[in-house]
Design a protein around this motif. Structure first.
Motif, PDB file in Angstrom:
ATOM      1  N   VAL A 185       0.838  -1.197   0.000  1.00  0.00           N
ATOM      2  CA  VAL A 185       0.000   0.000   0.000  1.00  0.00           C
ATOM      3  C   VAL A 185       0.876   1.250   0.000  1.00  0.00           C
ATOM      4  N   THR A 186       0.454   2.255  -0.766  1.00  0.00           N
ATOM      5  CA  THR A 186       1.079   3.578  -0.757  1.00  0.00           C
ATOM      6  C   THR A 186      -0.019   4.608  -0.546  1.00  0.00           C
ATOM      7  N   PRO A 191       9.453   6.426 -15.215  1.00  0.00           N
ATOM      8  CA  PRO A 191      10.871   6.802 -15.347  1.00  0.00           C
ATOM      9  C   PRO A 191      11.078   8.305 -15.360  1.00  0.00           C
ATOM     10  N   TYR A 192      10.396   9.008 -14.468  1.00  0.00           N
ATOM     11  CA  TYR A 192      10.438  10.470 -14.446  1.00  0.00           C
ATOM     12  C   TYR A 192      10.738  10.943 -13.032  1.00  0.00           C
ATOM     13  N   GLY A 193      10.873  12.254 -12.881  1.00  0.00           N
ATOM     14  CA  GLY A 193      11.048  12.825 -11.549  1.00  0.00           C
ATOM     15  C   GLY A 193      12.468  12.832 -11.042  1.00  0.00           C
ATOM     16  N   THR A 194      13.463  12.631 -11.931  1.00  0.00           N
ATOM     17  CA  THR A 194      14.857  12.656 -11.501  1.00  0.00           C
ATOM     18  C   THR A 194      15.693  13.501 -12.455  1.00  0.00           C
ATOM     19  N   LEU A 195      16.785  14.033 -11.936  1.00  0.00           N
ATOM     20  CA  LEU A 195      17.784  14.712 -12.762  1.00  0.00           C
ATOM     21  C   LEU A 195      18.994  13.794 -12.848  1.00  0.00           C
ATOM     22  N   GLN A 220      13.555  17.001   0.772  1.00  0.00           N
ATOM     23  CA  GLN A 220      12.348  16.241   1.106  1.00  0.00           C
ATOM     24  C   GLN A 220      11.166  16.696   0.260  1.00  0.00           C
ATOM     25  N   LEU A 221      10.977  18.005   0.157  1.00  0.00           N
ATOM     26  CA  LEU A 221       9.849  18.507  -0.620  1.00  0.00           C
ATOM     27  C   LEU A 221       9.967  18.085  -2.078  1.00  0.00           C
ATOM     28  N   VAL A 222      11.143  18.220  -2.665  1.00  0.00           N
ATOM     29  CA  VAL A 222      11.336  17.825  -4.060  1.00  0.00           C
ATOM     30  C   VAL A 222      11.073  16.331  -4.239  1.00  0.00           C
ATOM     31  N   ASP A 223      11.568  15.528  -3.328  1.00  0.00           N
ATOM     32  CA  ASP A 223      11.343  14.077  -3.434  1.00  0.00           C
ATOM     33  C   ASP A 223       9.858  13.738  -3.379  1.00  0.00           C
ATOM     34  N   ALA A 262       6.672   9.388  -8.705  1.00  0.00           N
ATOM     35  CA  ALA A 262       6.910   8.571  -9.896  1.00  0.00           C
ATOM     36  C   ALA A 262       7.132   7.106  -9.546  1.00  0.00           C
ATOM     37  N   GLN A 263       7.808   6.859  -8.446  1.00  0.00           N
ATOM     38  CA  GLN A 263       8.131   5.479  -8.070  1.00  0.00           C
ATOM     39  C   GLN A 263       6.891   4.634  -7.800  1.00  0.00           C
ATOM     40  N   ILE A 264       5.824   5.244  -7.315  1.00  0.00           N
ATOM     41  CA  ILE A 264       4.609   4.485  -7.003  1.00  0.00           C
ATOM     42  C   ILE A 264       4.083   3.764  -8.225  1.00  0.00           C
TER      43      ILE A 264
END
Length: 424
Positions: A250-251, A363-367, A347-350, A357-359
């Motif tokens: 669960v998330t 493949p997005y949300g990273t630099l 923390q806010l950016v993550d 994206a991980q949920i």
């Protein structure tokens, strides 16, 4: 064409800001801090903070069917202005994406109008009625990022269980707006103190939490991945925390307004303060903060839900639920939590990018080198007053009109292309 964004500050692994440059080719990040290739398009970042483009897993674009509230064009432009480069659009449209034909229609509209990446949900049931189950495999093959009947809770446990079983076979996420209809009691705000003062019918907390408790057990039995929308109560937090401790997949997400506001902040019978779930009690808000910090809640999502001024100009009874959120989410959270030292910028950016994206295995949300060139430049020092009349969204329905906030996006880039740039 190579694009180089110079003179920006990005977070290192320790969460510290350092001056950097980003090299982009063919919509991908190909390097950092290297030499500028001859003929490159150079963008001066003016020392602004650069973040991965934000990922919002819970949004409402209204099109098709409700274009008077929002369109894909206005909604994605609004999201881009807020720093979002990937958004997941809920299926409460008309028609509902409950068939291949309807999903193809929506995909076509997205292709024609969106200025950022839009990933549509497929519905769990036909016409999001909670009754006849959809063919999840077909919808998945035609682009459904996940499955939800968001806006209404699925009342029949058997329907949810059977769709969770199918979702487990497909390894896709079931996403739920949790609400037991028998416990709504025609409420328009939280059943607590303020609703009595205003003489308005209340929605008890158990309306949400009992369905979460049901669903996590169904997810365990089905072996499904299950995501809880807009958690708002301390009892809901407890149900999610206990489920995670038991090893259930669960998330959960929380919205900015539930982190920033509580029932006693509601000034009057004003429908711009009406959302579902409603603003809860102070101890609920405190519980949400703790749950985000300890990992019980995984990410932040806006639940951007635009309505017309006419729909929201009356009191809460009779007005639709929902507020807009794209254009104010980051500045409000940055000002009230990062600037005050309660959270770190990392923390806010993550919470607004990589963890969202991980949920859904996006493949997005990273630099990172090789990642899609989705990023947002933010002036962390810029302070301005929120003015709903200046929104790009068609929606003006926000309780934050007149608030002062810092940390405003000045440029958003999606797949290497500028999707939003602040007017000079």
């Amino acid at each position: 064409m190579t694009t180089v964004i110079q003179n920006v500050k990005r977070l290192d692994e320790q969460g510290e800001l350092r001056v950097s440059s980003i090299i982009i080719e063919d919509g991908k990040i190909v390097g950092f801090d290297g030499e500028i290739p001859a003929g490159a398009n150079v963008i001066d970042g003016q020392g602004h903070f650069v973040s991965p483009g934000f990922v919002d897993v819970h949004t409402h674009l209204r099109e098709p069917g409700f274009e008077h509230k929002e369109t894909i064009a206005t909604g994605t432009a609004s999201a881009a202005k807020g720093g979002f480069t990937t958004i997941c659009a809920m299926p409460n449209t008309k028609p509902v994406p409950d068939s291949v034909e309807n999903m193809q229609l929506i995909n076509g509209l997205i292709k024609d109008s969106a200025v950022i990446r839009v990933l549509p949900y497929g519905s769990l049931t036909k016409d999001i009625s909670g009754e006849v189950r959809t063919n999840m495999e077909e919808l998945r093959e035609h682009g459904a990022v996940a499955f939800s009947d968001d806006g209404v809770g699925i009342q029949l446990a058997s329907t949810m269980y059977e769709q969770m079983q199918q979702a487990a076979k497909l390894d896709v996420v079931v996403v739920a707006h949790c609400e037991d209809n028998s416990l709504i009691y025609d409420g328009v705000m939280h059943e607590g103190t303020r609703n009595k003062e205003l003489g308005l019918p209340g929605i008890p907390s158990i309306c949400e939490s009992v369905q979460i408790a049901r669903d996590v057990l169904l997810a365990e039995a089905a072996g499904a991945r299950y995501h809880v929308c807009h958690v708002s109560t301390k009892e809901s937090v407890r149900a999610v925390r206990d489920a995670k401790a038991a090893g259930i997949k669960v998330t959960a997400e929380v919205c900015p307004h539930h982190l920033l506001l509580e029932e006693m902040d509601i000034p009057s019978d004003d429908a711009n303060w009406k959302m579902n779930p409603p603003l809860r009690a102070l101890d609920d808000k405190d519980s949400l903060h703790a749950a985000l910090l300890d990992g019980t809640i995984d990410c932040i999502a806006t639940d951007h839900a635009p309505h017309t001024v006419e729909e929201k100009c009356c009191g809460m009874v009779g007005a639709p639920f929902g507020i807009v959120g794209f254009e104010t989410a980051f500045p409000l959270l940055y000002t009230n939590f990062v600037e005050t030292g309660k959270w770190t910028l990392k923390q806010l950016v993550d919470w607004m990018s990589v963890k969202a994206a991980q949920i859904f295995d996006l493949p997005y949300g990273t630099l990172e080198i090789g990642a899609s060139a989705d990023l947002v430049l933010i002036d962390l020092n810029k302070e301005q007053t929120i003015d709903a009349e200046g929104f790009v969204s068609k929606g003006r329905n926000t309780p934050f009109n007149g608030w002062v906030a810092k940390g405003w996006p000045v440029m958003t880039i999606c797949e290497g292309k500028i999707a939003y740039q602040e007017a000079k």
